[in-house]
Design an enzyme around this catalytic site. Sequence first.
Site, mmCIF file in Angstrom:
data_model
loop_
_atom_site.group_PDB
_atom_site.id
_atom_site.type_symbol
_atom_site.label_atom_id
_atom_site.label_comp_id
_atom_site.label_asym_id
_atom_site.label_seq_id
_atom_site.Cartn_x
_atom_site.Cartn_y
_atom_site.Cartn_z
ATOM 1 N N GLY A 41 0.809 -1.222 0.000
ATOM 2 C CA GLY A 41 0.000 0.000 0.000
ATOM 3 C C GLY A 41 0.839 1.267 0.000
ATOM 4 C CE LYS A 53 -6.629 13.456 3.201
ATOM 5 N NZ LYS A 53 -5.305 13.567 2.584
ATOM 6 N N GLY A 188 5.765 24.862 7.086
ATOM 7 C CA GLY A 188 5.269 24.616 5.728
ATOM 8 C C GLY A 188 3.753 24.623 5.688
ATOM 9 N N GLY A 190 1.842 23.943 3.111
ATOM 10 C CA GLY A 190 1.430 23.247 1.892
ATOM 11 C C GLY A 190 0.340 22.242 2.230
ATOM 12 C CG HIS A 445 -32.812 21.871 -6.448
ATOM 13 N ND1 HIS A 445 -31.977 22.928 -6.146
ATOM 14 C CD2 HIS A 445 -33.886 21.968 -5.628
ATOM 15 C CE1 HIS A 445 -32.540 23.642 -5.187
ATOM 16 N NE2 HIS A 445 -33.692 23.081 -4.850
HETATM 17 P P1 NAD Z 1 4.159 21.214 -0.396
HETATM 18 O O1 NAD Z 1 5.121 21.460 -1.476
HETATM 19 O O2 NAD Z 1 2.698 21.124 -0.711
HETATM 20 O O3 NAD Z 1 4.281 22.392 0.699
HETATM 21 C C1 NAD Z 1 5.478 22.704 1.354
HETATM 22 C C2 NAD Z 1 5.387 24.144 1.870
HETATM 23 O O4 NAD Z 1 6.494 24.391 2.706
HETATM 24 C C3 NAD Z 1 5.406 25.198 0.762
HETATM 25 O O5 NAD Z 1 4.320 26.064 0.955
HETATM 26 C C4 NAD Z 1 6.747 25.904 0.977
HETATM 27 O O6 NAD Z 1 6.716 27.266 0.611
HETATM 28 C C5 NAD Z 1 6.985 25.714 2.471
HETATM 29 N N1 NAD Z 1 8.391 25.744 2.898
HETATM 30 C C6 NAD Z 1 9.432 25.120 2.311
HETATM 31 N N2 NAD Z 1 10.567 25.326 3.025
HETATM 32 C C7 NAD Z 1 10.222 26.089 4.112
HETATM 33 C C8 NAD Z 1 10.938 26.628 5.220
HETATM 34 N N3 NAD Z 1 12.254 26.416 5.376
HETATM 35 N N4 NAD Z 1 10.268 27.368 6.142
HETATM 36 C C9 NAD Z 1 8.921 27.578 5.985
HETATM 37 N N5 NAD Z 1 8.205 27.086 4.957
HETATM 38 C C10 NAD Z 1 8.828 26.346 4.023
HETATM 39 O O7 NAD Z 1 4.674 19.928 0.381
HETATM 40 P P2 NAD Z 1 3.961 18.939 1.406
HETATM 41 O O8 NAD Z 1 2.787 19.588 2.050
HETATM 42 O O9 NAD Z 1 5.061 18.447 2.276
HETATM 43 O O10 NAD Z 1 3.432 17.776 0.469
HETATM 44 C C11 NAD Z 1 4.388 16.960 -0.231
HETATM 45 C C12 NAD Z 1 3.776 16.198 -1.390
HETATM 46 O O11 NAD Z 1 2.769 15.327 -0.956
HETATM 47 C C13 NAD Z 1 3.204 17.102 -2.427
HETATM 48 O O12 NAD Z 1 3.904 16.841 -3.621
HETATM 49 C C14 NAD Z 1 1.772 16.722 -2.546
HETATM 50 O O13 NAD Z 1 1.441 16.531 -3.911
HETATM 51 C C15 NAD Z 1 1.648 15.428 -1.789
HETATM 52 N N6 NAD Z 1 0.436 15.481 -0.959
HETATM 53 C C16 NAD Z 1 -0.772 15.461 -1.540
HETATM 54 C C17 NAD Z 1 -1.908 15.528 -0.757
HETATM 55 C C18 NAD Z 1 -3.242 15.507 -1.424
HETATM 56 O O14 NAD Z 1 -3.325 15.210 -2.618
HETATM 57 N N7 NAD Z 1 -4.333 15.829 -0.710
HETATM 58 C C19 NAD Z 1 -1.832 15.650 0.610
HETATM 59 C C20 NAD Z 1 -0.583 15.679 1.184
HETATM 60 C C21 NAD Z 1 0.540 15.597 0.385
#
Ligand code: NAD
Length: 466
Positions: A41, A53, A188, A190, A445
């Site tokens: 997995g 999730k 981060g 993200g 709807h």
């Molecule tokens: P990300 O790239 O989404 O976000 C990382 C963030 O960290 C960015 O906003 C960046 O600007 C910030 N950052 C980087 N260095 C930093 C620092 N030194 N200080 C402060 N901020 C900093 O990465 P992630 O959230 O770790 O996710 C990784 C991967 O996993 C992604 O490629 C994503 O596609 C995948 N992912 C997908 C999902 C989903 O599809 N729902 C969920 C989680 C992760």
Amino acid sequence: MTTENSTKLLVIGGGPGGYVAAIRAGQLGIPTTLVEGQSLGGTCLNIGCIPSKALIHAADAYDLAQRQSGAKGHLGIHVQAPRLELAETLKWKDGIVGKLTGGVGALLKKAGVQVVQGWAEIVDGKTVDVKRDDGSVQRLSCEHLLLAHGSVPVELPMLPFGGMDGAVISSTEALSLKAVPQHLVVVGAGYIGLELGTAWRKLGAAVTVVEARERVLPAYDDELTKPVARSLAKLGVRVLLNTQVTGPMDGAPGIRVRDASGKDADLAADVVLVAVGRKPRSAGLASLQLAMKGKAVQVDEQCRTSMRNVWAIGDLTGEPMLAHRGMAQGEMVAEVIAGHTRRFEPASIPAVCFTDPEVVAVGAAPGEVDAATHVTAMFPLSANGRAMTLDGTDGFIRVVARKDDHLIVGWQAVGHGVSELTSTFGHSIAMCERLEDTAGTIHAHPTLGEAVQEAALRALGHALHI
Ligand code: NAD
């Protein structure tokens, strides 16, 4: 002791890319062996998409109960102070993971795939040694080698994982914390940082998110991320933008940060989640000397590497590192090996961020197209009845289409429950829908889907409900 076996297709890695490739190869009658060092997995099922999730769902349920407790309930529901038994929540989450990983094993068996447990060490493009925990080694030879090694979290040199007596963690540990942190600092903003930071905030932790860029979710456009920023503020998540981590705090657990003006500050924390991205797990490939693209293995449109009959799929091949991309690539590689004519040329690869509210992007965003030749229209969820009944109206659906023939090239959405609209968006782009096709389809709807139809109607200049 070394034993030797040969097969036609050898897959390294049992994540979504690798296991799907193996199942499809098995269905096509290709003798296939899959090597996995951990649980089947991969990251997605064990320590990524699925458990996150589940945790987000449990956190939402707890948050809703909290919001209905005491005199606060605006739905007319009043509950006594809700109580969280985190160990039970984690057990429920782990149960889902167990069911799904067990299911993958059963599917591989049904497809006639041989699964070998252990760590693969690549000898050459046709030979792999599998080292088992008991020290034995199995040598496998193959005609085709498929690399599906996945990715690993990026580490910050000044905040290594496990540092500060284990307080610095990656997303893996953040899914199984034994107790709700007092103060969780997330580095981060993200996907991972915001999904998990929000979940732990709802479960009771004080949360501060530190982001180097100027807004949360900087990969998405400003308009899309605004409802997420509003929600974080409402939940009481502190967000420090344009802020860099400079290292650990002196003398106490926590981190030192520097803002855009150069001002330093300390953030005390009992847990620090570093979520600054993931990188391909390309260690161990040196013996193949493959052409690389940065840290990712370079592949062509059929996922062939620079070495004949060596293939690579999923996160190992770089961004977008999404499970569904790896699965689609895996299925295709199996079919190409079976002699089918296939290429990996998806009309779009949807991206979903399971924040509160959720964010979806499929196809081109307004900033990626020529504004002179494209039309963009947005329909707010505040004008959608179903969104009101779901108690989540902050958000919108947006469509991007060509002005000349009205071909839809992109959809974006932010709002409660919009992740489930991803299939509609992907289908619309794959089927080359025009605005008139979406606008002319009767949408049930009351559903959020009506906002999809209304966005298309608005792009045509005659929305009905705004
Ligand atoms: P990300 O790239 O989404 O976000 C990382 C963030 O960290 C960015 O906003 C960046 O600007 C910030 N950052 C980087 N260095 C930093 C620092 N030194 N200080 C402060 N901020 C900093 O990465 P992630 O959230 O770790 O996710 C990784 C991967 O996993 C992604 O490629 C994503 O596609 C995948 N992912 C997908 C999902 C989903 O599809 N729902 C969920 C989680 C992760």
